[in-house]
Write a protein that holds these residues in place. Structure first.
Motif, PDB file in Angstrom:
ATOM      1  N   ALA A   1       0.850  -1.181   0.000  1.00 23.13           N
ATOM      2  CA  ALA A   1       0.000   0.000   0.000  1.00 23.13           C
ATOM      3  C   ALA A   1       0.888   1.233   0.000  1.00 23.13           C
ATOM      4  O   ALA A   1       2.004   1.196   0.503  1.00 23.13           O
ATOM      5  CB  ALA A   1      -0.895   0.015   1.239  1.00 23.13           C
ATOM      6  N   LYS A   2       0.381   2.308  -0.564  1.00 21.09           N
ATOM      7  CA  LYS A   2       1.154   3.537  -0.533  1.00 21.09           C
ATOM      8  C   LYS A   2       0.226   4.731  -0.441  1.00 21.09           C
ATOM      9  O   LYS A   2      -0.951   4.647  -0.793  1.00 21.09           O
ATOM     10  CB  LYS A   2       2.033   3.661  -1.770  1.00 21.09           C
ATOM     11  N   ALA A   3       0.762   5.830   0.066  1.00 23.35           N
ATOM     12  CA  ALA A   3       0.003   7.066   0.126  1.00 23.35           C
ATOM     13  C   ALA A   3       0.991   8.213   0.158  1.00 23.35           C
ATOM     14  O   ALA A   3       2.077   8.082   0.722  1.00 23.35           O
ATOM     15  CB  ALA A   3      -0.880   7.100   1.368  1.00 23.35           C
ATOM     16  N   GLY A   4       0.613   9.294  -0.459  1.00 25.18           N
ATOM     17  CA  GLY A   4       1.526  10.432  -0.525  1.00 25.18           C
ATOM     18  C   GLY A   4       1.034  11.611   0.284  1.00 25.18           C
ATOM     19  O   GLY A   4      -0.164  11.778   0.491  1.00 25.18           O
ATOM     20  N   GLU A   5       1.964  12.394   0.788  1.00 28.19           N
ATOM     21  CA  GLU A   5       1.640  13.624   1.494  1.00 28.19           C
ATOM     22  C   GLU A   5       2.595  14.697   0.981  1.00 28.19           C
ATOM     23  O   GLU A   5       3.737  14.406   0.638  1.00 28.19           O
ATOM     24  CB  GLU A   5       1.883  13.464   3.005  1.00 28.19           C
ATOM     25  N   MET A   6       2.106  15.930   0.948  1.00 32.63           N
ATOM     26  CA  MET A   6       2.952  17.020   0.499  1.00 32.63           C
ATOM     27  C   MET A   6       3.327  17.893   1.697  1.00 32.63           C
ATOM     28  O   MET A   6       2.477  18.207   2.510  1.00 32.63           O
ATOM     29  CB  MET A   6       2.178  17.827  -0.548  1.00 32.63           C
ATOM     30  N   PHE A   7       4.590  18.225   1.838  1.00 31.45           N
ATOM     31  CA  PHE A   7       5.020  19.091   2.936  1.00 31.45           C
ATOM     32  C   PHE A   7       5.657  20.360   2.369  1.00 31.45           C
ATOM     33  O   PHE A   7       6.365  20.315   1.371  1.00 31.45           O
ATOM     34  CB  PHE A   7       6.014  18.361   3.835  1.00 31.45           C
ATOM     35  N   THR A   8       5.369  21.464   3.035  1.00 33.83           N
ATOM     36  CA  THR A   8       5.842  22.776   2.569  1.00 33.83           C
ATOM     37  C   THR A   8       6.588  23.468   3.690  1.00 33.83           C
ATOM     38  O   THR A   8       6.237  23.301   4.860  1.00 33.83           O
ATOM     39  CB  THR A   8       4.625  23.639   2.171  1.00 33.83           C
ATOM     40  N   ASN A   9       7.624  24.246   3.337  1.00 36.24           N
ATOM     41  CA  ASN A   9       8.330  24.972   4.412  1.00 36.24           C
ATOM     42  C   ASN A   9       7.428  26.051   5.008  1.00 36.24           C
ATOM     43  O   ASN A   9       6.765  26.794   4.291  1.00 36.24           O
ATOM     44  CB  ASN A   9       9.666  25.545   3.921  1.00 36.24           C
ATOM     45  N   ALA A  10       7.417  26.113   6.327  1.00 34.51           N
ATOM     46  CA  ALA A  10       6.504  27.029   7.009  1.00 34.51           C
ATOM     47  C   ALA A  10       7.166  28.372   7.282  1.00 34.51           C
ATOM     48  O   ALA A  10       6.491  29.369   7.546  1.00 34.51           O
ATOM     49  CB  ALA A  10       6.030  26.414   8.316  1.00 34.51           C
TER      50      ALA A  10
ATOM     51  N   LYS B   1      15.378  24.656   7.043  1.00 33.70           N
ATOM     52  CA  LYS B   1      16.259  23.627   6.496  1.00 33.70           C
ATOM     53  C   LYS B   1      15.538  22.285   6.373  1.00 33.70           C
ATOM     54  O   LYS B   1      15.671  21.573   5.393  1.00 33.70           O
ATOM     55  CB  LYS B   1      17.476  23.446   7.407  1.00 33.70           C
ATOM     56  N   ASN B   2      14.813  21.955   7.410  1.00 30.79           N
ATOM     57  CA  ASN B   2      14.123  20.669   7.348  1.00 30.79           C
ATOM     58  C   ASN B   2      12.924  20.671   8.284  1.00 30.79           C
ATOM     59  O   ASN B   2      12.707  21.620   9.031  1.00 30.79           O
ATOM     60  CB  ASN B   2      15.065  19.522   7.714  1.00 30.79           C
ATOM     61  N   PHE B   3      12.179  19.586   8.212  1.00 23.61           N
ATOM     62  CA  PHE B   3      10.961  19.464   9.008  1.00 23.61           C
ATOM     63  C   PHE B   3      10.916  18.027   9.514  1.00 23.61           C
ATOM     64  O   PHE B   3      11.090  17.083   8.743  1.00 23.61           O
ATOM     65  CB  PHE B   3       9.759  19.765   8.096  1.00 23.61           C
ATOM     66  N   ALA B   4      10.751  17.881  10.826  1.00 21.21           N
ATOM     67  CA  ALA B   4      10.746  16.522  11.382  1.00 21.21           C
ATOM     68  C   ALA B   4       9.313  16.048  11.549  1.00 21.21           C
ATOM     69  O   ALA B   4       8.476  16.773  12.084  1.00 21.21           O
ATOM     70  CB  ALA B   4      11.456  16.516  12.726  1.00 21.21           C
TER      71      ALA B   4
ATOM     72  N   PRO C   1      14.061  17.211   4.161  1.00 22.53           N
ATOM     73  CA  PRO C   1      14.931  18.350   3.855  1.00 22.53           C
ATOM     74  C   PRO C   1      14.240  19.332   2.904  1.00 22.53           C
ATOM     75  O   PRO C   1      13.543  18.919   1.981  1.00 22.53           O
ATOM     76  CB  PRO C   1      16.123  17.679   3.163  1.00 22.53           C
ATOM     77  N   PHE C   2      14.421  20.626   3.162  1.00 25.80           N
ATOM     78  CA  PHE C   2      13.872  21.649   2.258  1.00 25.80           C
ATOM     79  C   PHE C   2      15.006  22.398   1.594  1.00 25.80           C
ATOM     80  O   PHE C   2      16.055  22.611   2.200  1.00 25.80           O
ATOM     81  CB  PHE C   2      13.029  22.666   3.040  1.00 25.80           C
ATOM     82  N   LYS C   3      14.763  22.820   0.369  1.00 23.00           N
ATOM     83  CA  LYS C   3      15.730  23.712  -0.278  1.00 23.00           C
ATOM     84  C   LYS C   3      15.473  25.120   0.252  1.00 23.00           C
ATOM     85  O   LYS C   3      14.325  25.476   0.514  1.00 23.00           O
ATOM     86  CB  LYS C   3      15.528  23.677  -1.792  1.00 23.00           C
ATOM     87  N   PRO C   4      16.538  25.906   0.405  1.00 24.82           N
ATOM     88  CA  PRO C   4      16.323  27.267   0.924  1.00 24.82           C
ATOM     89  C   PRO C   4      15.392  28.053  -0.007  1.00 24.82           C
ATOM     90  O   PRO C   4      15.423  27.856  -1.227  1.00 24.82           O
ATOM     91  CB  PRO C   4      17.727  27.872   0.947  1.00 24.82           C
ATOM     92  N   GLY C   5      14.568  28.884   0.596  1.00 26.23           N
ATOM     93  CA  GLY C   5      13.650  29.679  -0.216  1.00 26.23           C
ATOM     94  C   GLY C   5      12.613  30.321   0.665  1.00 26.23           C
ATOM     95  O   GLY C   5      12.513  29.988   1.848  1.00 26.23           O
ATOM     96  N   PRO C   6      11.826  31.240   0.099  1.00 30.77           N
ATOM     97  CA  PRO C   6      10.805  31.916   0.913  1.00 30.77           C
ATOM     98  C   PRO C   6       9.744  30.915   1.393  1.00 30.77           C
ATOM     99  O   PRO C   6       9.564  29.851   0.798  1.00 30.77           O
ATOM    100  CB  PRO C   6      10.202  32.943  -0.047  1.00 30.77           C
TER     101      PRO C   6
END
Lengths: 599, 187
Positions: free
Chosen positions: A409-418, A423-426, A449-454
């Motif tokens: 089974a699989k499922a996807g989630e999208m995470f965005t820098n807040a 740098k990252n989100f745990a 891990p997030f790429k740097p950005g607004p």
């Protein structure tokens, strides 16, 4: 060495077995003495040698503290998840360690549930190699269907540490269904497998159709089995013989006597419990009847009823309304009370066609046969027993893959820098059915891990995947390259550093003695305060249905509780004992109340 | 977006029958399952499983179908008055169940739990009754799937959107009821 051959292993709480498919038929392999069951027991001798199986079981009397049994109950679990009762019920000590749990053998030596399991697996590998006449390196290993991700991973790593590549982690009741259905491939049936073993319980509902075995739903309890029955009987023997302050060796002897009584009473009406030279020259004997033991076991066996109902309810949601056969497997299903209770609860005569000890291993051998191409036209499709989710901001569990989803089974989630340039989100990955995150199993943490950005610009897709072994993998997708990359799940148990482990160890010991009396008193007092008014209301409602004798017993017991409760002595042990007596005296009262509720 | 109908080789329709979906899943799984084809990606099998699961659930089916036909939908939070009334009674049944469940969890003795049995049975009956109502409502929405399908052919998705939001609520309540029922049974 035969590179293609895969063996099937049933790694049980009490006994383990190994099998293969030969010319299309599954069979269990016997050791050099002709025995097919290997007791899941390991003795670590003082000279450093390790003894496994029957020999270790014999050594249990001589080396009770260095002989480890029923270790499956602890594998893959963090120390803080193990209850005080469970610790008390174990006949060896456990303590926290950087990797979860360790088992002290002496001041200087320790072992662990994974290491003990590895020794059992090593023994089974040897049994197979001797019987087959060549080396083996690949295996299907069974686990209770209700095992979590961590318990599965731990079992897998035990096998890998002794040179067995695990080709599949297979659920025990599913394996048993394969054994049951192999000669019925042309038939279409819905079956429920009731698997009550030495330490675990599972109920799985499957549909068999044209060679496809599909699990519809599963439910279970990984801390419920024959060991728990032994324990309630052992406690009763101990109370009856008024044996206090037991040593490890003594309680292990009583446990063995309880188990013998349980087994003998499956086929006879009375059993004489003998404890010769129990303390020095003192010997004890007492006769116990089948009905007495059944009364002790019933509350434990009743716990399987609600689990069955849960699996039935879930199957119904998926459109499965009735079952054709209820198949019993696991050593504890030999108990007549189990069979009678099932008949009574579900109005179905249990199917006893499967060998209670061997069905799971046969199924493991069949699945091994499927994977190495020796068995064709059979395909098994299983489900994940527990919901998988992540912890949300408010400490809630957000389900990503619901329980009883077909695997893989699989499922996807999208995470965005807040925040900008985060740098990252745990995220904490959980397994379980409770609403609050903290009430579920914590599988570990992953860092995205997030790429740097607004703020809001970095977006990472994370895919949660449960593979055909029921094991989780988390992937993150790089949106630019389209490449997936595996995110490591850092288990909380592994991450604890040594100093904090030491602190946990010392705390667990200190607290044990420190305010032991105070704690027991408070717990016992709360129980009394719950019991006394409950007795009053219960008697008011159905007291007229009790015998004079029962009423006198209840009054005697509750007067005793009241007396201790109001005395200044604060005798915690006495209050606990008195509560227990009242608990027992009101057993029938409780049963009558339940009965009355359904009228 | 992945077309889950296409994954199972089925037409993009709201009117698929259960056996069609099962049959398509079965045939595809026999080929794609990692046990049958050692080198195959288990993700293919995972996609098949997801497709079956979505297409077998009326709410998820409608949502997926609508997204394929008319693009991503804004969620519409409005409730039919009839559903509003149902919600009030569902909510009461859930509260009743929660009260029994929490008292049961706080009881440590068999006797105290036994005393709660009567209330628990009543709460169970209450929840079951609500589940029957929810089921009826869902069935009535499913029964107009042909009309939704028909309207969509002339580019009208209004009924699809409205019914999707009703189905979402009903499914959520159904899940809540189910969870309570299981807790009560465990008692």
């Amino acid at each position: 060495m035969n590179e293609d051959l895969i063996i099937g292993i049933d790694l049980g709480t009490t006994n383990s077995l190994v099998g293969v498919v030969d010319s299309g038929f599954p069979l269990i392999l016997a050791d050099e003495e002709g025995e097919r069951l290997t007791p899941s027991v390991v003795t670590y001798l003082k000279d450093g040698s390790i003894v496994t199986g029957r020999e270790a079981l014999r050594l249990k009397k001589l080396e009770p503290e260095r002989t480890i049994s029923s270790v499956k109950r602890f594998i893959g679990r963090p120390f803080d998840q193990i209850s005080t009762e469970e610790k008390a019920a174990s006949d060896y000590k456990i303590q926290p360690a950087s990797f979860g749990i360790e088992i002290p053998l002496s001041e200087a030596e320790t072992t662990s549930p994974i290491e003990v399991s590895a020794e059992i697996l090593r023994r089974l590998k040897t049994v197979a190699e001797t019987a087959l006449g060549h080396g083996v390196s690949r295996a299907v290993v069974t686990v209770p269907a209700y095992f979590s991700n961590s318990q599965r991973e731990a079992t897998k790593s035990a096998a890998e540490s002794v040179g067995l590549t695990v080709e599949r982690v297979l659920n025990e009741p599913t394996a048993a269904a394969l054994a049951y259905g192999l000669d019925k491939l042309d038939e279409q049936q819905t079956v429920a497998v009731y698997d009550l073993g030495g330490g675990t319980f599972d109920l799985s509902i499957l549909q068999m159709k044209k060679g496809l075995f599909e699990v519809i739903s599963t439910a279970g309890d990984t801390q419920l089995g024959g060991d728990d029955l032994d324990l309630v009987i052992a406690n009763a023997i101990q109370r009856r013989l008024k044996l206090d302050d037991l040593t490890t060796a003594e309680s292990s002897r009583i446990r063995t006597a309880a188990r013998e009584a349980k087994e003998s009473l499956s086929s006879s009406d009375t059993h004489l419990i003998r404890l010769p030279f129990f303390r020095g020259n003192e010997s004890f004997e007492t006769e116990i009847s089948q009905s007495e033991v059944e009364a002790l076991m019933l509350p434990v066996i009743r716990r399987t009823r609600s689990i069955c109902r849960r699996a039935f309810a879930e199957a119904q949601n998926k459109g499965v309304d009735s079952i054709d056969h209820l198949i019993l497997v696991g050593g504890s299903t030999r108990i007549p009370l189990v069979r009678r209770s099932l008949e009574e609860w579900f109005e179905i005569v249990p199917n006893l066609s499967q060998h209670p000890d061997e069905a799971v291993a046969l199924g493991a051998a069949i699945q091994a046969g499927i994977l190495c191409g020796r068995v064709r036209e059979v395909l098994l499709v299983d489900v994940t027993p527990l919901s998988l989710g992540i912890e949300t901001f408010g400490g809630l569990m957000n389900v990503i893959i619901p329980r009883n989803s077909t695997i893989p089974a699989k499922a996807g989630e999208m995470f965005t820098n807040a925040v900008t340039n985060q740098k990252n989100f745990a995220i904490r990955v959980l397994q379980g059915e409770r609403e609050m995150a903290r009430d579920n199993w914590l599988l570990g943490e992953i860092e995205i891990p997030f790429k740097p950005g607004p703020k809001g610009s970095a977006r990472v897709g994370v895919q949660f995947k449960i593979d055909q072994n029921g094991i989780l993998e988390v992937l993150s997708r790089n949106t630019e390259t389209g490449k997936d990359h595996i995110l490591e799940i850092k288990s909380s148990a592994v991450d604890v550093d040594d100093s904090s482990v030491e602190q946990m160890v010392s705390e667990s010991i200190d607290h044990a003695f420190d305010d032991m009396n105070e704690r027991i008193w408070t717990e016992a007092r709360m129980k009394s305060e719950e019991l006394l008014p409950a007795v009053e209301s219960g008697l008011e409602l159905v007291g007229s249905k009790l015998s004079e004798n029962e009423l006198t017993e209840i009054h005697k017991a509750s007067t005793l509780v009241k007396g201790i409760l109001t005395s200044d002595l604060k005798d915690a042990a006495a209050l606990k004992q008195a509560n227990h007596t009242l608990d027992e005296a009101t057993q029938n009262l409780a049963a009558l109340l339940v009965e009355a509720a359904f009228e | 977006m992945t077309n889950l109908f296409a994954i199972l080789g089925l037409p993009e329709s709201l009117l698929l029958d259960h056996s069609e979906i099962e049959g398509a899943w079965r045939a595809a799984t026999k080929k794609a399952h990692p046990d049958q084809k050692r080198d195959s990606e288990s993700l293919i099998s995972a996609d098949l499983n997801r497709a079956r699961s979505v297409l077998s659930s009326p709410g998820e089916l409608l949502a997926h179908w609508l997204e394929l036909k008319a693009g991503k939908q804004e969620s519409n939070r409005s409730l039919d008055p009839e559903l509003m009334d149902l919600f009030a009674t569902v909510h009461a049944a859930l509260q009743k169940a929660d009260s029994v469940i929490s008292r049961n969890q706080n009881s440590t003795t068999a006797l105290a739990k036994a005393l709660l049995t009567k209330e628990s049975v009543e709460a169970q009956l209450g929840i079951q009754q609500k589940m029957a109502h929810i089921h009826q409502f869902k069935q009535s929405i499913i029964s107009i799937f042909p009309e939704i399908d028909e309207a969509a052919r002339s580019g009208n998705f209004e009924s699809a959107q409205r019914n999707l939001s009703q189905l979402k609520f009903l499914t959520k309540w159904e899940q809540q009821c189910q969870a309570r029922l299981l807790s009560l049974l465990e008692g």
